[in-house]
Write an enzyme that holds these catalytic residues in place. Structure first.
Site, PDB file in Angstrom:
ATOM      1  N   GLU A 168       0.799  -1.225   0.000  1.00 42.57           N
ATOM      2  CA  GLU A 168       0.000   0.000   0.000  1.00 42.57           C
ATOM      3  C   GLU A 168       0.836   1.282   0.000  1.00 42.57           C
ATOM      4  O   GLU A 168       0.853   2.025   0.990  1.00 42.57           O
ATOM      5  CB  GLU A 168      -0.968  -0.009   1.191  1.00 42.57           C
ATOM      6  CG  GLU A 168      -1.921  -1.196   1.174  1.00 42.57           C
ATOM      7  CD  GLU A 168      -3.068  -1.065   2.167  1.00 42.57           C
ATOM      8  OE1 GLU A 168      -2.945  -0.286   3.127  1.00 42.57           O
ATOM      9  OE2 GLU A 168      -4.106  -1.728   1.955  1.00 42.57           O
ATOM     10  N   GLU A 353      -5.749  -8.498   0.098  1.00 42.59           N
ATOM     11  CA  GLU A 353      -6.462  -8.216   1.353  1.00 42.59           C
ATOM     12  C   GLU A 353      -7.912  -7.891   1.049  1.00 42.59           C
ATOM     13  O   GLU A 353      -8.206  -7.140   0.123  1.00 42.59           O
ATOM     14  CB  GLU A 353      -5.889  -6.996   2.099  1.00 42.59           C
ATOM     15  CG  GLU A 353      -4.576  -7.224   2.772  1.00 42.59           C
ATOM     16  CD  GLU A 353      -4.078  -5.982   3.525  1.00 42.59           C
ATOM     17  OE1 GLU A 353      -4.894  -5.179   4.008  1.00 42.59           O
ATOM     18  OE2 GLU A 353      -2.849  -5.834   3.610  1.00 42.59           O
TER      19      GLU A 353
HETATM   20  O1  LGS Z   1      -4.696  -3.866   8.986  1.00 40.40           O
HETATM   21  C1  LGS Z   1      -4.669  -3.151   7.791  1.00 40.40           C
HETATM   22  C2  LGS Z   1      -5.935  -3.325   7.014  1.00 40.40           C
HETATM   23  C3  LGS Z   1      -7.238  -3.011   7.685  1.00 40.40           C
HETATM   24  O2  LGS Z   1      -7.953  -2.187   6.742  1.00 40.40           O
HETATM   25  C4  LGS Z   1      -3.517  -3.590   6.898  1.00 40.40           C
HETATM   26  O3  LGS Z   1      -2.290  -3.555   7.573  1.00 40.40           O
HETATM   27  C5  LGS Z   1      -3.409  -2.672   5.713  1.00 40.40           C
HETATM   28  O4  LGS Z   1      -2.579  -3.281   4.735  1.00 40.40           O
HETATM   29  C6  LGS Z   1      -4.737  -2.212   5.106  1.00 40.40           C
HETATM   30  O5  LGS Z   1      -4.646  -0.829   4.932  1.00 40.40           O
HETATM   31  N1  LGS Z   1      -5.919  -2.419   5.901  1.00 40.40           N
HETATM   32  C7  LGS Z   1      -7.113  -1.791   5.769  1.00 40.40           C
HETATM   33  N2  LGS Z   1      -7.392  -0.932   4.871  1.00 40.40           N
HETATM   34  C8  LGS Z   1      -8.660  -0.364   4.609  1.00 40.40           C
HETATM   35  C9  LGS Z   1      -8.584   1.043   4.157  1.00 40.40           C
HETATM   36  C10 LGS Z   1      -9.936   1.597   3.853  1.00 40.40           C
HETATM   37  C11 LGS Z   1      -9.967   3.071   3.986  1.00 40.40           C
HETATM   38  C12 LGS Z   1     -11.301   3.611   3.714  1.00 40.40           C
HETATM   39  C13 LGS Z   1     -11.553   4.913   4.366  1.00 40.40           C
HETATM   40  C14 LGS Z   1     -12.974   5.297   4.153  1.00 40.40           C
HETATM   41  C15 LGS Z   1     -13.365   6.534   4.855  1.00 40.40           C
END
Ligand code: LGS
Length: 442
Positions: A168, A353
């Site tokens: 990421e 993921e």
């Molecule tokens: O634990 C992390 C997970 C959980 O949700 C993991 O280490 C990462 O690689 C990853 O970023 N992860 C994750 N991402 C979700 C991002 C969504 C953002 C949406 C925001 C909306 C307002």
């Protein structure tokens, strides 16, 4: 509670896996691991919910055998893990033999269980020594990363099934240097622009070094978020396009040889490192696969009050997870189809993921996470739809195997298929783990 899909809904050889990351599960205080910028970020009050940190986490450093048993017993084909840079090179330079030994044992333990090791070299634990020299805002960090990649691969590269350089890059750069939510917690457009380039340069230099050493099956893991305008007002449409540019197109265009998107570069150019254009060839060197992390969509509106980007996220109408993120499986199929069509062509794609957080509790020895079973079922169906539309999707990894240190949310958000009681380190497989096990063993 069971999944409606079966292995037969996917092509032969399709990989099902579970994913984790070093800092979130291992425990950074064990095994001669050096300090990382996540340790110092978490030590600063206000950055992480409840003042949590990853010093013990799931104690996976000592419990990896049992944890890998849970991956095998669910019937998974593959396990995605990461190597902690601070564990392998505690001062950013000298190698900690204990650290390399750990990953050597870990990979052998996967192979002994018939699991394909999917390695991510960098999942955010930058050694403090490098952070102190400017971290991702410093070009030298990219060269140091290539060195780290060579060292790790020199030890375990002969046994991993696939390797991703960076997890990421948008989070590494934008979320951490412009939005300030993750380490190092900056809100500085100049540092952010540099990080946006240097993290991709690190990927390019890493790939170059690994290819030179004869390693194959190399990729990168991008977090892609579907950006949808809040209305059909042209200002909202333009705002969503800008967010799509920062989060998605910046990385897809660069990695697939199109350079940086003009609309975003226009804003960032004054802050970009000198000579960045000369690195674009390295950044777009051919890959063997692309990993995509998908969780939700963002609904974006124009915000005339904001400087740049003049956007704001608004709450969408769909049901949400415990994170407040909308559940939107169609976004996964749409993104996969878009990436294949506009960028990747027939290159193998992997969902590295996908998952959700819920306020899971153990009741009478069981965790009834029906919401998660439904979430997984719907996202697997979206993956199958993308395959039916012609996307060369090769695998799907659930995030995460275990409840773990969820970055700025500490231990208060549980994404695991397996519940962790942090006081006792007891593991309790949730209903979702049992549902996947039933499906995978069929
Ligand atoms: O634990 C992390 C997970 C959980 O949700 C993991 O280490 C990462 O690689 C990853 O970023 N992860 C994750 N991402 C979700 C991002 C969504 C953002 C949406 C925001 C909306 C307002």
């Amino acid at each position: 509670m069971s999944l409606t899909l079966t292995r037969r809904d996917f092509p032969a050889g399709f990989l099902f896996g579970a994913a984790t990351a070093a800092y979130q599960i291992e425990g950074s205080r064990f095994g001669g691991c050096g300090p990382s910028h996540w340790d110092s970020f978490a030590a600063t009050p206000g950055n992480v919910l409840n003042g949590d940190d990853g010093s013990v986490a799931c104690d996976h450093y000592h419990r990896y055998e049992g944890d890998l048993d849970l991956v095998r017993d669910a019937g998974f084909d593959a396990y995605r893990f990461s190597t902690s840079w601070a564990r392998v090179m505690p001062d950013g330079r000298a190698v900690n033999p204990e650290g390399l030994d750990f990953y050597d044992r870990l990979v052998d333990a996967m192979l002994a269980r018939g699991l394909k090791p999917y390695l991510t070299l960098y999942h955010w634990d930058l050694p403090s020594a490098l952070a102190d020299q400017g971290g991702w805002a410093n070009r030298d960090t990219a060269a140091r990363f290539a060195e780290f990649a060579g060292i790790v691969m020199g030890r375990i590269g002969d046994r991993v099934a696939a390797t991703a350089t960076i997890n990421e890059p948008w989070c590494v750069a934008w979320l951490s240097h412009f939005l300030g939510h993750h380490a190092p917690g900056l809100r500085d457009i100049r540092a952010a622009a540099r990080a946006m380039h240097h993290v991709l340069l690190a990927h390019g230099l890493g790939v170059e070094a690994m290819r030179a050493a004869g390693h194959g099956n190399l990729g990168i893991v991008l977090n892609l978020t579907r950006m949808q305008p809040a209305s059909d007002d042209p200002a909202d449409i333009a705002a969503a396009r800008t967010e799509d540019g920062i989060a998605n197109r910046w990385f897809l265009d660069a990695v697939f040889g199109g350079g940086y998107p003009q609309d975003i570069l226009q804003a960032l150019e004054p802050h970009m490192p000198r000579g960045f254009a000369q690195d674009m060839g390295l950044i777009s060197a051919p890959l063997d696969w692309l990993g995509i992390n998908y969780y939700t969509r963002n609904v974006i509106a124009a915000d005339p009050e904001a400087l740049w980007p003049a956007t704001r996220a608004v709450e969408g109408p769909l049901p949400k997870t415990q994170m407040g993120w909308e559940i939107h499986p169609e976004g996964l199929s749409d993104l996969l189809i878009r990436v294949a069509r506009d960028h990747a062509g027939d290159l193998p794609l992997v969902v590295t993921e996908n998952g959700m957080a819920w306020d899971d509790r153990v009741v009478d020895g069981a965790v009834n996470d029906a919401q998660r079973v439904a979430y997984i079922d719907r996202h697997l169906a979206a993956a199958r739809d993308a395959i039916a539309a012609g996307v060369n999707l090769r695998g799907f990894f659930y995030w995460s195997l275990l409840d773990n240190f969820e970055w700025a949310f500490g231990y208060e958000r549980r994404f695991g298929l397996v519940h962790v009681d942090y006081a006792t380190q007891r593991r309790t497989p949730k209903a979702s783990w049992h549902a996947l096990a039933a499906m995978l063993k069929e």
